[in-house]
Motif scaffolding. Structure first.
Motif, PDB file in Angstrom:
ATOM      1  N   UNK A   1       0.652  -1.577   0.229  1.00 37.53           N
ATOM      2  CA  UNK A   1       0.220  -0.479  -0.138  1.00 37.53           C
ATOM      3  C   UNK A   1       0.834   1.376   0.033  1.00 37.53           C
ATOM      4  N   UNK A   2       1.174   1.494  -1.754  1.00 34.69           N
ATOM      5  CA  UNK A   2       2.230   3.226  -1.455  1.00 34.69           C
ATOM      6  C   UNK A   2       1.428   4.213  -0.873  1.00 34.69           C
ATOM      7  N   UNK A   3       0.484   4.383  -0.467  1.00 38.30           N
ATOM      8  CA  UNK A   3      -0.371   5.624   0.042  1.00 38.30           C
ATOM      9  C   UNK A   3      -0.856   5.046   1.378  1.00 38.30           C
ATOM     10  N   UNK A   4       0.008   5.540   2.554  1.00 40.40           N
ATOM     11  CA  UNK A   4      -0.924   5.733   3.629  1.00 40.40           C
ATOM     12  C   UNK A   4       0.003   6.848   4.658  1.00 40.40           C
TER      13      UNK A   4
ATOM     14  N   UNK B   1      -1.495  -7.090   3.773  1.00 37.22           N
ATOM     15  CA  UNK B   1      -0.158  -6.344   3.368  1.00 37.22           C
ATOM     16  C   UNK B   1       1.571  -6.179   3.674  1.00 37.22           C
ATOM     17  N   UNK B   2       2.061  -6.842   3.432  1.00 33.58           N
ATOM     18  CA  UNK B   2       3.438  -6.631   3.573  1.00 33.58           C
ATOM     19  C   UNK B   2       4.552  -5.512   3.863  1.00 33.58           C
ATOM     20  N   UNK B   3       4.340  -4.758   2.661  1.00 32.38           N
ATOM     21  CA  UNK B   3       5.319  -3.731   3.510  1.00 32.38           C
ATOM     22  C   UNK B   3       3.654  -2.451   2.551  1.00 32.38           C
ATOM     23  N   UNK B   4       3.988  -1.132   3.327  1.00 33.77           N
ATOM     24  CA  UNK B   4       3.511   0.435   2.832  1.00 33.77           C
ATOM     25  C   UNK B   4       3.812   1.525   3.041  1.00 33.77           C
ATOM     26  N   UNK B   5       3.721   2.439   2.301  1.00 34.36           N
ATOM     27  CA  UNK B   5       4.722   3.529   2.819  1.00 34.36           C
ATOM     28  C   UNK B   5       3.853   4.987   2.913  1.00 34.36           C
ATOM     29  N   UNK B   6       4.720   5.306   4.135  1.00 36.11           N
ATOM     30  CA  UNK B   6       4.054   6.360   4.716  1.00 36.11           C
ATOM     31  C   UNK B   6       4.456   7.731   4.554  1.00 36.11           C
TER      32      UNK B   6
ATOM     33  N   UNK C   1       8.670   2.069   4.091  1.00 30.92           N
ATOM     34  CA  UNK C   1       9.549   3.189   3.496  1.00 30.92           C
ATOM     35  C   UNK C   1       8.793   4.236   3.335  1.00 30.92           C
ATOM     36  N   UNK C   2       9.168   5.329   3.832  1.00 33.59           N
ATOM     37  CA  UNK C   2       8.404   6.958   3.085  1.00 33.59           C
ATOM     38  C   UNK C   2       8.308   7.487   2.322  1.00 33.59           C
ATOM     39  N   UNK C   3       7.517   8.641   1.876  1.00 31.51           N
ATOM     40  CA  UNK C   3       7.443   9.505   1.071  1.00 31.51           C
ATOM     41  C   UNK C   3       7.811  10.484   1.683  1.00 31.51           C
TER      42      UNK C   3
ATOM     43  N   UNK D   1      -2.182   1.630  -9.997  1.00 32.69           N
ATOM     44  CA  UNK D   1      -1.819   1.637  -8.296  1.00 32.69           C
ATOM     45  C   UNK D   1      -2.990   1.660  -8.037  1.00 32.69           C
ATOM     46  N   UNK D   2      -3.796   0.865  -7.112  1.00 32.95           N
ATOM     47  CA  UNK D   2      -5.147   0.934  -5.668  1.00 32.95           C
ATOM     48  C   UNK D   2      -4.225   1.176  -4.497  1.00 32.95           C
ATOM     49  N   UNK D   3      -4.401   2.544  -4.463  1.00 32.56           N
ATOM     50  CA  UNK D   3      -4.192   2.478  -2.708  1.00 32.56           C
ATOM     51  C   UNK D   3      -5.115   2.564  -1.577  1.00 32.56           C
TER      52      UNK D   3
END
Length: 466
Positions: free
Chosen positions: A57-60, A88-93, A123-125, A312-314
């Protein structure tokens, strides 16, 4: 050859293929994919289950400053726990640079919040709100070299938005340093005008949040963002697209040769502006930006998922408690929609909704599900092939899915910090029944197996997919 774990008898699904084989795991990575693997410390029988790469999930949004007296409902512990139970195994806050601070200062604060707290990898944005010469000329290139390879800019929210010249300067710095730029596209001046008109007319209910942020405000900003990116020849991601008109701007930009990725979210498939018009202040539960639209926009967003407009579906998980004076029903929020915190929870329900409404109802196939939920995120944000696929050498980040398990979504069964879900009562078929991070089981059915702190921070390469 022996393994730490073998997953046997399952159907492996990647973004391109569906096939039967056993999966062998050693030292946290997938080391064999074949029939009849035998020797392992642990053998998992996946009969009747799909073996998929863990969701990304790349939009958290977690633990993000949200205004005076407002507290986000999820920290890194509760947010990553909910993500894990959602497959989920990875998220991007997002890491928010507050005005007057440096990017390094913001990252130091966010790393401190996440350290030792995570059940999945993160992993951060970086949200850029103060694009000074030092930030764009020195900090950003150095951070990209350190693996912080994505940034976000806002065209709305007075304390976050950048002017067009600031966006151009940020885009140019991103192009030269190799950062991917995400853009929140809404016209803030138009929104402020419409908020003022509503308040002058005594219109303060939550439903007016939707009419203060119309499709035209999103469409115009999307066109402008794409035009600015074209001027400096920089790839961008248009996030949380809610309607056909904004989708068409993406399609036209691609036809001109622009490099652009598109993203949509569950709220634009399942909710409408009518949900904000609930009795009393219940509509506050559905306040997010852009707001949910109408049934035609839902159809359009499904088309975008099918035809490739959306990569993407976030979730855009941005949780606040409802019945809380630090959340949706803060004192000012009770008086006017403009003070209701923008955002809804969704990291745990993102994948079951897409599986049930998409795969289960024949809108997308299994491979497209994996692409939209995991693989494309990994490719776009510099994690592939370590993450986002099931292949020899990849991290053993695996979700086992029962395609026949039916669940009625209720806040009582979820693990986030919010006191509600916008999808209360929705019946879904297809549910993640086991999630493994680097070969270690985190969730097994309804049970948490792993300890907090298993999740680590991920440095990333630059994108190669746009």
């Amino acid at each position: 050859m022996s393994f730490d774990t073998i997953i046997r008898n399952g159907t492996v699904v990647t973004a391109s293929d569906t096939f039967r084989c056993d999966v062998g795991i050693r030292n946290g990575r997938i080391t064999a994919m074949a029939e009849n693997l035998h020797v392992a410390d642990e053998i998992i029988d996946a009969s009747g289950l799909y073996v998929m790469p863990g969701g990304i999930d790349s939009h958290v949004h977690l633990a993000q400053p949200s205004g005076d007296g407002i507290v986000m409902a999820d920290d890194f512990a509760s947010g990553t726990l909910a993500a894990a139970f959602g497959g989920n195994t990875t998220i991007m806050p997002f890491c928010l640079q507050e005005k007057g601070s440096t990017l390094r200062e913001a990252l130091k604060a966010y790393h401190a919040k996440a350290e030792g707290e995570c059940f999945v990898d993160v992993s951060f944005h970086i949200i850029v709100t103060d694009p000074t010469g030092h930030v764009l000329g020195q900090e950003l290139p150095a951070l990209v070299a350190d693996g912080y390879t994505s940034i976000k800019v806002f065209m709305t929210y007075e304390n976050l938005r950048l002017r067009d010249d600031e966006i151009l300067a940020t885009l140019e710095s991103a192009r030269t340093s190799g950062a991917m730029v995400m853009v929140h596209c809404e016209n803030e001046d138009a929104i402020r005008f419409l908020i003022g008109r509503h308040e002058a007319n005594g219109e303060h209910a939550p439903k007016f949040h939707a009419t203060s942020r119309p499709i035209a405000a999103e469409r115009e900003a999307t066109h402008r963002a794409l035009s600015l990116a074209e001027i400096v020849d920089t790839p961008i991601v248009i996030v949380h697209v809610s309607n056909r008109e904004a989708m068409e701007e993406i399609q036209r930009a691609r036809a001109r040769g622009s490099k652009v990725a598109g993203e949509t979210c569950p709220q634009y498939l399942m909710l409408t502006a009518g949900d904000l018009d609930a009795t009393e202040l219940e509509g506050a539960k559905f306040v997010c930006s852009p707001p949910p639209r109408d049934a035609e926009s839902q159809i359009a967003c499904w088309e975008g998922l099918q035809n490739g407009t959306f990569d993407l579906f976030s979730s855009d998980h941005c949780p606040f408690r409802y019945d809380d004076d630090a959340g949706k029903l803060n004192e000012k929020g009770k008086r006017s929609f403009r003070w209701i915190p923008n955002g809804i929870p969704g990291v745990e329900t993102r994948l079951p909704i897409l599986f049930s409404e998409g795969v289960g109802k024949g809108r997308i196939d299994l491979n497209r599900f994996v692409a939209l939920s995991s693989t494309n995120h990994a490719k776009l944000y510099g994690l592939y092939p370590r993450k986002g696929t099931i292949a020899i050498g990849s991290d053993a980040d695996i979700a086992l899915w029962d395609p026949n398990k039916t669940v009625i979504i209720s806040n009582d069964i979820l693990h986030h910090g919010a006191d509600y879900t916008p999808y209360e009562g929705l019946e879904v078929t297809g549910w993640p029944v086991r999630m493994m991070l680097r070969g270690k089981t985190v969730t097994d059915g309804e049970a948490l197996v792993a300890a907090k702190g298993l999740g680590t921070y991920l440095a990333r390469a630059s994108s190669t997919s746009v």
